[in-house]
Scaffold this active site. Structure first.
Site, PDB file in Angstrom:
ATOM      1  N   ASP A  24       0.822  -1.215   0.000  1.00 39.40           N
ATOM      2  CA  ASP A  24       0.000   0.000   0.000  1.00 39.40           C
ATOM      3  C   ASP A  24       0.855   1.264   0.000  1.00 39.40           C
ATOM      4  OD1 ASP A  24      -2.140  -1.704   0.257  1.00 39.40           O
ATOM      5  OD2 ASP A  24      -2.928  -0.802   2.085  1.00 39.40           O
TER       6      ASP A  24
ATOM      7  N   HIS B  12       3.832  -2.339   3.045  1.00 37.39           N
ATOM      8  CA  HIS B  12       3.866  -0.991   2.472  1.00 37.39           C
ATOM      9  C   HIS B  12       5.141  -0.788   1.656  1.00 37.39           C
ATOM     10  CE1 HIS B  12       0.914  -0.630   5.709  1.00 37.39           C
ATOM     11  NE2 HIS B  12       0.408   0.382   5.032  1.00 37.39           N
TER      12      HIS B  12
END
Ligand SMILES: [Zn+2]
Length: 244
Positions: A58, A204
């Protein structure tokens, strides 16, 4: 290995309520994994085939960290799904192209990294539509998957996703890699806690909403994660191969 004993050892039987903001919206009765797995929102967990784990990132694309993640994935011969922010993609379209040309999948994380909990239906729709427009224009195709920031999906979030033909996907395991104290070891440990065959893993590739430099912990965790999957005969790949 489908249903292998070693794969079953990865089962932990629980996903933390905190990792599933969407369910907190609907009350504490849905905040236990048993309720989630029985309930109507189970499909949001991104549970796929038993011999597969979905690897997702993400908050990118980031010109510093995303290429480093891409290089490591290339070394490990892995492909993944990148949930991108429209605003980050607009600022870094060449990085989006790098992601695509390396064979990865681009998905929607919203245009800005804002919690949907206290936002109006109209604002949520504008945010998602704008991200879809930006990513669609850069990629040349319409993304399939959508993950709201912080995993908080309200009714307007899910309605908008449905109207835009986006499949909402949260996660079943995360590396808590945004933290100041995250290390490759802690990231792997946190992913393993909630890992079971068919899990979608959240990491991430950018630190725009995380502790600066925290992506290095993610980077260091990828090889041991790949080795763990190989030992357990589980494939690690993008959502498009996840079979759900
Ligand atoms: Zn995010």
């Amino acid at each position: 290995m489908r249903g292998s004993r070693s794969a079953r050892h990865l089962r932990t039987g629980a996903v933390t309520a905190a990792s599933l903001g969407v369910f907190l919206r609907y009350g504490p009765a849905l905040s236990s994994i048993a309720a989630i797995r029985r309930g109507p929102y189970r499909y949001l967990l991104g549970e796929g085939r038993d011999d597969h784990l979905a690897l997702t990132f993400d908050d990118g694309p980031d010109p510093l960290s995303t290429p480093l993640i891409l290089n490591e994935l290339d070394r490990l011969s892995l492909t993944a799904t990148f949930f991108m922010l429209g605003s980050m993609a607009e600022a870094n379209p060449s990085v989006v192209h790098e992601v695509l040309s390396a064979g990865h999948e681009v998905a929607v994380h919203g245009n800005w990294h804002r919690n949907h909990l206290f936002r109006s239906a109209r604002t949520i729709r504008y945010d998602i539509e704008r991200a879809v427009g930006t990513l669609g224009a850069i990629c040349g195709t319409t993304p399939t998957y959508f993950r709201p920031p912080y995993g908080v999906a309200t009714r307007p979030t899910l309605l908008t996703a449905s109207q835009l033909a986006l499949k909402p996907v949260l996660w079943g395991a995360w590396g808590r890699d945004w933290r100041r104290l995250a290390t490759p070891t802690s990231v792997l440990h946190d992913v393993k806690k909630d890992l079971r065959p068919g899990t979608t893993i959240l990491l991430h590739d950018a630190d725009c909403t995380s502790y600066p430099g925290s992506f290095r912990a993610t980077l260091g965790a990828l090889r041991p994660l790949a080795e763990l999957c190989e030992e357990n005969r589980l494939q690690l790949g993008p959502l498009r191969e996840h079979g759900f």
